[in-house]
Motif scaffolding. Structure first.
Motif, PDB file in Angstrom:
ATOM      1  N   CYS A  17       0.835  -1.214   0.000  1.00 25.07           N
ATOM      2  CA  CYS A  17       0.000   0.000   0.000  1.00 25.07           C
ATOM      3  C   CYS A  17       0.865   1.257   0.000  1.00 25.07           C
ATOM      4  N   LEU A  20       2.095   1.664  -3.487  1.00 20.11           N
ATOM      5  CA  LEU A  20       1.044   2.223  -4.335  1.00 20.11           C
ATOM      6  C   LEU A  20       0.822   3.699  -4.053  1.00 20.11           C
ATOM      7  N   MET A  21       0.794   4.052  -2.749  1.00 20.12           N
ATOM      8  CA  MET A  21       0.582   5.459  -2.400  1.00 20.12           C
ATOM      9  C   MET A  21       1.742   6.316  -2.867  1.00 20.12           C
ATOM     10  N   ALA A  24       1.344   6.598  -6.578  1.00 19.34           N
ATOM     11  CA  ALA A  24       0.243   7.512  -6.886  1.00 19.34           C
ATOM     12  C   ALA A  24       0.609   8.940  -6.534  1.00 19.34           C
ATOM     13  N   HIS A 256      -7.994   8.760  -6.996  1.00 22.10           N
ATOM     14  CA  HIS A 256      -6.821   8.004  -6.558  1.00 22.10           C
ATOM     15  C   HIS A 256      -6.941   7.620  -5.087  1.00 22.10           C
ATOM     16  N   ILE A 260      -7.041   3.924  -3.867  1.00 20.35           N
ATOM     17  CA  ILE A 260      -5.997   3.428  -2.953  1.00 20.35           C
ATOM     18  C   ILE A 260      -6.626   2.905  -1.667  1.00 20.35           C
ATOM     19  N   VAL A 263      -8.146  -0.428  -2.548  1.00 18.12           N
ATOM     20  CA  VAL A 263      -7.074  -1.420  -2.726  1.00 18.12           C
ATOM     21  C   VAL A 263      -6.422  -1.751  -1.388  1.00 18.12           C
ATOM     22  N   SER A 264      -6.191  -0.709  -0.549  1.00 17.59           N
ATOM     23  CA  SER A 264      -5.585  -0.945   0.765  1.00 17.59           C
ATOM     24  C   SER A 264      -6.506  -1.795   1.627  1.00 17.59           C
TER      25      SER A 264
END
Length: 634
Positions: A17, A20-21, A24, A256, A260, A263-264
């Motif tokens: 995560c 990804l963050m 992003a 986003h 996120i 997804v998280s």
């Protein structure tokens, strides 16, 4: 420190995560920078376009002033009908008047257009004055020309600019006076903006530029570009709100963030599920480890106990293979434990098992527990083993194994055999003693009867008969003991019935019409209680037959022995003459009844008399209490 396995999914999910963050955030940072850069380019392009257009308009007004300045001096000033200038006139500068506008015109160089501040007329309309010295003026004297500039074309031009919601477009003089603005705001034209950052900071550094700052008057952060219009003292600026410029970027930021977050959440939900699965697996593994350690400790503890027991202990499966043996069994087989486990006795080359043991094992494997003694003869000598075989069943009842435990009982077996032999000798001797006592008592009884024949006195004969009867009662006890299997006790009902039969025959009760009845509870009486009991019954029956019935009259005598409390109760009743009124055992008892009272006392009771129709004699006999009751009383 290494994380525990059930925490690793959370770490992986967290790192994923964060990655990804970070990705992003980097993309959003680039998009934001790109959006700002695009906004900067848009404002710069708008400022350049507006600047060029305004420059052309101002250049047109400049040309019109030049045309007026180069016309004949006596001619009336003529302006184009479609021009930008209104009310043109020359400005006289040598009449001694001095104001800011004239000072600026005097100080300006030839051919340079000057712009005055925007002023409101009395009728409320706005006017803008422009003026200049022509670059090449004909005629005498220096004459500056001024005219009113039409602001509508400038305002329309700025209104057509795409400034969006919070954007703006402005036209300033170089001195800070606002000439036109879009959106239009007349209040802004009443003050000088020379102290604004554009005039104090940015223009001194560069005539053109794009800056980003928070506008003080409304607190909105904007991007704006400014440009000076060539040689004209004008500054054009165009700005856009960062809120508008970053609107699409903020929408992407929200999407986003939502993506996120989802997804998280999915990652952490998966991590939670994996963590629970790993946790359960860890618990199961730990439980297995604990169970294995517990089993090992239990096995070690069990092996320690069984190895120190004087027993040969083993466990066999249904195929008769050893699955467990203790140290004594290993010593018996003369093999190490590793050689024994998993093999049968035949595979170990052991000596053939005794047939009794083979049969016991077969029965045990069929579900019947066995307890047998096995005799073996070997080089070590003759041994006797007490062997217990217990089958083990599963939940369905099937035989899954067999426990065996064998104890060397050679010495106890020999002792028991010696004790059995001694006991048989004792029984034989005791039977001989009983037999001889019985014979001796019969001899005494016979002697008493022989002596009775030689006497003519009826009282003496009666006394000898009573003595013979008492001797018979004692002899009968020894006879019953001799005949019993235990040699310790006699059956009270059998003994009583045989004694009553003897008394009936010797006294001629049947011939006299007197019938004897007995109802005796089943009880095994030992010799120390049976002899007093027999003598007591003998005295009570004899007394009843002697005194209760007159010559030629018949009757009945009932003897009852029943349980009462912790012992027995004896009751004798007849339907004869009974005792006289006022009769008591203490004052009126005969010798026979006195003897009966003494015998009842030996049995732990007291003889009592009831005077009614016939005679009733009763006594308790605690001596006949059960063994457990006697031990409790003791």
């Amino acid at each position: 420190m290494i994380l525990r396995p059930h925490l690793q999914p959370y770490v992986i999910a967290g790192v994923t995560c964060l990655t990804l963050m970070a990705s992003a955030a980097y993309d959003l940072y680039r998009e934001r920078a790109q959006a700002i850069q695009t906004a900067r380019g848009q404002t710069a392009a708008l400022a350049r376009l507006l600047g060029e257009t305004v420059h052309q308009l101002v250049r047109r007004a400049d040309v019109e002033l030049d045309e007026l300045a180069h016309g004949p001096p006596s001619a009336r000033p003529a302006l184009p009908v479609a021009g930008l200038l209104r009310a043109a006139q020359p400005v006289v500068l040598d009449n001694g008047r001095a104001d800011e506008w004239r000072t600026r015109l005097l100080q300006a160089g030839p051919g340079l257009l000057q712009v005055d501040r925007l002023r409101r007329d009395a009728d409320g309309s706005w006017r803008l004055t422009v003026g200049k010295f022509p670059a090449a003026q004909t005629g005498g004297g220096r004459t500056a020309w001024q005219a009113q500039l039409d602001l509508q074309p400038l305002q329309r031009l700025l209104d057509t600019a795409d400034t969006r919601n919070n954007g703006f477009a402005t036209l300033f003089t170089r001195d800070g006076w606002l000439l036109a603005t879009a959106p239009r705001n007349d209040a802004l034209s009443e003050r000088n903006w020379a102290d604004a950052p554009m005039f104090t900071q940015h223009l001194p550094r560069a005539p053109h530029g794009t800056v980003q700052q928070v506008v003080v008057r409304d607190g909105t952060e904007r991007l704006y570009s400014y440009r000076t219009l060539g040689n004209y003292p004008l500054v054009i600026s165009a700005g856009i709100s960062l809120t508008d410029a970053l609107a699409a970027w903020r929408q992407r930021l929200v999407w986003h963030g939502v993506l996120i977050a989802l997804v998280s959440a999915a990652f952490f939900a998966g991590a939670f599920g994996m963590s629970r699965t790993i946790g359960r697996r860890e618990q199961a593994q730990q439980a297995l480890v604990d169970a294995r350690h517990h089993a090992e400790r239990s096995e070690s503890f069990l092996r320690t106990i069984t190895d120190n027991l004087p027993l040969r202990i083993a466990y066999l499966d249904p195929s008769r293979r050893y699955r467990f043996v203790n140290l004594a069994q290993c010593r018996y087989l003369a093999l190490p434990r590793e050689r024994i486990l998993g093999r049968t006795s035949e595979e170990l080359g052991d000596r053939p098992a005794p047939p009794a043991l083979v049969l016991a094992i077969e029965r045990a494997l069929q579900g019947q527990a066995q307890n047998v003694e096995i005799e073996e003869t070997s080089a070590a000598g003759h041994r006797v083993w007490a062997t217990l075989l217990a089958p083990e069943r599963d939940e369905t009842g099937d035989i899954v194994g067999l426990y065996t435990a064998s104890l060397d009982v050679s010495e106890p077996f020999e002792q028991r055999r010696r004790l059995d032999a001694a006991l048989k000798e004792r029984e034989t001797l005791l039977r001989e003693v009983y037999h001889r006592v019985k014979n001796n008592l019969q001899v005494i009884q016979s002697l008493l009867r022989l002596q009775r024949r030689g006497l003519s006195d009826s009282a003496a004969q009666e006394a000898l008969d009573e003595s013979a009867s008492r001797v018979r009662a004692m002899a009968l006890v020894h006879e019953k003991l001799y005949q019993s299997a235990s040699l310790e006790a006699v059956s009270l009902p059998d003994y009583t019935h045989e004694l009553l039969q003897y008394l009936g025959e010797t006294t001629g009760a049947s011939d006299r019409g007197v019938r004897l009845h007995a109802d005796v509870v089943g009880f095994e009486a030992r010799i120390e209680a049976a002899i007093p009991y027999g003598l007591l019954v003998n005295e009570l029956i004899s007394n009843s037959l002697k005194h209760a019935f007159a010559a030629g009259s018949g009757g009945n005598v009932w003897l009852t022995v029943e349980r009462a409390g912790r012992g027995l109760r004896l009751a004798l009743r007849d339907d004869g003459a009974g005792f006289p009124r006022g009769f008591t055992l203490d004052a009126n008892a005969s010798m026979g009844l006195q003897l009966a009272c003494s015998l009842a006392a030996q049995l732990g009771g007291k003889l009592t008399v009831q005077v009614a129709d016939g005679a009733v004699l009763t006594t308790e006999m605690p001596a006949f209490a059960e063994p457990a009751a006697r031990e409790q009383e003791a």
